[in-house]
Design an enzyme around this catalytic site. Structure first.
Site: not given
Ligand code: AHR
Length: 517
Positions: A194-195, A319, A368
């Site tokens: 992720n990222e 996201e 989320q």
């Molecule tokens: O959703 C919060 C954060 O935002 C996540 O952990 C990350 O992937 C993004 O920077």
């Protein structure tokens, strides 16, 4: 304007401004349906972050809060109502420091972990792989697991896939059985990190693409479980990152590339702006930046088109949503914020964009699910409320797996104080398996009612079946534990279908869906 168009305003105690009205001619091309809106566009995300899992979903088997084997019953029931199609877990940034073996085995034994990204708190790992996958089974939703590339190993990811999905005799499958689960689970969606340009290892695009190929090689398809492999994609407008992912990773080695983009009205990252204490300027900035998603999806798709004109590799917007300053009094790293009518509009605009790009966008996950960022639910011990955003997901479930019908309209453009322009109206339409057409409309204008006339091209004989609306007295309105139903969805009747023409009076700052059959 007929009297019916005033009803919602009168019911809510508005002093409606009759002069503030514009007209719009819109066409739904009912004969041009080509692509299906995957239900996975309506996906969700639950991270080990603040009260997102602990308290928000997981209360434990000894809790007095009603639960199913430790998972909040109220959340499970509300998610079933909106037919949650998938759930991404365990992060986010948390994914790249999550070691799955810490979260299996007897509950007394798992080692604790420090959540260094989010508040530096200690978690007891009581919610792990079994709890997550059992939850997905109860919800009848597809799990989407994001594995650890930043601080993990190829072996760790490989064994995780084996543990979950292998049905024969093997060290990992036997360990799963020892931990109480005989049959393998089916897990299709896997993210490889992720990222990874940031919290997932601060890698360059070229370095990550190489790592992806290595991790991906050892993530096996066992039995009938076919992995849908998701590349950790770009941040916002990092087109170079997308270019490298498409160029350096062969099409056959990936099924999707992710994209992250958050909306906020503030001037810089870190000064996002208040979630509830905002004015008209902040509102229009937020909406203008929400529509930026259209440009991002179009430009990233154009890069993907050059390498994959057949659109085999999907864009996974895993996201998205509004990000504001933390709720006063909350732990800074917990990313807790309220959710207003403005956020309902943010959600509906984004979902219309994803629907309209469903030829390339297969999945999207709002950030989320509970208590974190643009959440669908807020909890406080035994209390739980649905936010305005929840009601958008409720309204829009009619588009799940329906065929997209293109919508065209000469829309009026608005602008925020910084000159960023955006359309006054956002729309998407689809036809479901029963042949019903659903048209979703968002009026982003805070003051103008829109008298909309819509023709259904290439079809006839449709009549208006029902309408639904989300509209608040004030754009700042939100649901609280004391007033949980300030912003909800209710019946909308201010439309007519006559001689093949649909007319709708679309109130200012509202979201409407009309069903035609
Ligand atoms: O959703 C919060 C954060 O935002 C996540 O952990 C990350 O992937 C993004 O920077």
């Amino acid at each position: 304007m007929n009297i019916r168009s005033l009803l919602p305003a009168l019911m809510l105690g508005f002093s409606a401004d009759l002069s503030a009205q514009s007209t719009l001619l819109l066409t739904v091309h009912a004969d041009r349906g080509e692509h299906t809106i995957s239900r996975h566009i309506y996906g969700h995300f639950a991270e080990h972050l603040g009260r997102g899992i602990y308290g928000g979903i997981w209360v434990g088997e000894d809790s007095s809060i009603p639960h199913i084997d430790g998972v909040r019953k109220d959340i499970v029931e509300a998610l079933k109502q909106i037919k949650i199609p998938n759930l991404r877990w365990p992060g986010g940034c948390s994914a790249d420091e999550y070691h799955w073996m810490d979260g299996i085995g007897p509950r007394e034994q798992p080692p604790k972990m420090i959540n260094t990204h989010w508040g530096g708190v200690t978690e007891d790992n009581s919610f792990g792989t079994h709890e997550f996958l059992n939850l997905c089974e109860w919800l009848e939703t597809e799990p989407y697991i994001c594995s650890n590339v930043g601080s993990g190993t190829v072996e760790e990811m490989s064994k995780w896939v084996e543990y979950i999905t292998f049905e024969g005799e093997s060290p990992m499958a036997n360990l799963r059985r020892q931990n109480g689960r005989q049959e393998p689970w089916k897990v299709k969606y896997w993210g490889v990190g992720n990222e990874n340009w940031g919290c997932g290892g601060n890698m360059t695009a070229e370095y990550y693409a190489g790592e992806y190929r290595r991790y991906n090689t050892y993530a096996r398809n066992y039995g009938e479980n076919r992995l849908f492999r998701i590349v950790g994609g770009p941040n916002v407008d990092d087109y170079h990152w997308m270019e490298v992912m498409m160029k350096n990773i062969p099409t056959g080695q990936k099924n999707g590339v992710s994209l992250h983009y958050y909306t906020y009205p503030g001037d810089t990252w870190g000064k996002w702006g208040s979630a509830i204490d905002f004015d008209e300027t902040d509102y229009y900035r937020t909406i203008a930046r929400t529509f930026y998603m259209e440009e991002l999806v179009s430009k990233h798709s154009a890069i993907m088109d050059r390498y994959d004109p057949q659109k085999r590799v999907k864009l996974i917007v895993d996201e998205w949503g509004a990000w504001y300053d933390p709720h006063p009094g909350s732990v800074i790293g917990f990313l807790e914020q309220q959710n207003t009518m403005r956020d309902a509009i943010v959600a509906a605009v984004n979902l219309n964009i994803f629907n309209n790009h469903c030829d390339r966008v297969h999945m999207a996950n709002i950030a989320q699910l509970v208590n974190v960022l643009q959440a669908l639910f807020l909890t406080n011990e035994e209390k739980m409320i649905r936010t305005p955003t929840y009601h958008v997901f409720d309204m829009y479930q009619v588009h799940h797996d329906a065929v997209l019908l293109p919508v065209t309209m000469p829309v009026k453009m608005l602008a925020d104080d910084r000159g960023m322009t955006f359309p006054q109206v956002s729309a998407s339409a689809s036809k479901n398996a029963e042949g019903k057409i659903h048209l979703s409309l968002v009026n982003t204008d805070l003051s103008e009612t829109i008298a909309l006339t819509c023709s259904l091209e290439g079809t006839s004989g449709f009549t208006g079946e029902m309408g639904q609306i989300i509209l608040a007295k004030n754009i700042q309105d939100y649901n609280s534990f004391d007033q949980p139903n300030q912003v909800v969805m209710y019946e909308f009747t201010d439309f007519q279908m006559e001689d093949g023409l649909l007319t709708v009076n679309l109130p200012a700052a509202s979201i409407v869906t009309i069903a035609l059959k």
